[in-house]
Design an enzyme around this catalytic site. Sequence first.
Site: not given
Length: 420
Positions: A343, A407, A348, A322, A170
């Site tokens: 998003k 990831f 996403h 975050e 991502c």
Amino acid sequence: MRRVVVTGMGIACPLGLGVERVWKRLVAGESGIGAIQSFDTTELTAKIAGQVPIGTRAEGGLDLNEWIPVKDQKKMDRFIHLAVVAASEAVEDSGWVPGDEDARCATGVMIGSGIGGLGTIYEASILVYTGKTRRLSPFFIPSALINLASGHVSIKYGFKGPNHSVVTACATGVHAIGDAARLIILGDADVMVAGGAEGAVNELGMGGFCASRALSTAFNDRPASASRPWDRDRDGFVMGEGAGVVVLEELEHARARGAKIYGEVGGYGMSGDAHHITAPAEGHEGAFRAMKAAFRNGGTLPSEVQYVNAHGTSTPLGDDLELEAVERFFGPHAQGLAMSSTKSATGHLLGAAGAIEAIFSLLTIRDGVVPPTLNLRHPSRESVIDRVPLQAQERRVDVALSNSFGFGGTNASILFKRAA
């Protein structure tokens, strides 16, 4: 050092096709998330997604026949279709047409994807499993390869410079734009077409993420309410598809041809968590270091930033981590900062997310409008940062930061600033 600016932008996403149309819908607080109609979701716990709408270009929808010859469509997976569409708009928007062989060789392409041709692989595997291996298309392999997004765009326009691709889950979109900018800085190209594309809203992609319990399942009857970053009721992200592509150009090259300039790349940073395959480290330390690297790389000061486009996927763990990292990084300046997650409107888009969010960041600078975080009604955590709940805000933005994480613990941050 050579400076890099953005001179063209193109987008295909759940809010539609075309940068201006998508931007208008985004700041109006509209959602592109709905029930999946393209395949049977009976066996899936998540039955919603952000899908590119069908329709004509004039309507802001996608009719592939307007963009890609029918005979060529069969040679491409869905993610390549979307990449070609977004790249075509970006190149057209930039007005860049190389005039000779040297100019063609100084123009490159770097479009990545987090997953690539998953739909093509899924369909081919069914043929093999059912004993129909000989019915496999001769274009099966090249239609699934991630670098073929760059390849098809390069072939379409005759761009003979660096032909590269990025695959970092991502974080792909930001890595592609940042790495392409560095190629220009190093002198390997004068112009780069860069971004990300994803087309994994299919039985296999949805099934895999459902199995990992990553997707929202509590809002199948209310799709537009499902993506809700930082909200206490969030329960996972919403899958999306699309592509975002920008044309990057060396500043003096752009000036010499009188190109319009959306903004300048003001810094780019990367980091690795070295922690877990899917979960961020405590305090999202990797995000902190990626942001720090972006500012060190570009010479911009944190106090110059007015807006952050957050990774903000709507997951219970990631959103607040975050937020914590951004608060810690900006310190006292966080008090005057706006940060939103787009998003909430698009879902996403995995490998395409960072690229379309880079476009949104540039438009925020251009128009002085910060897009909203939809569905943020009951924050799970308080913050001094304005997360722009529900409605867009008018606010002058000279410098914007966009974050993307993936990831494997891969992190990327990119800065854009108003062109001088």
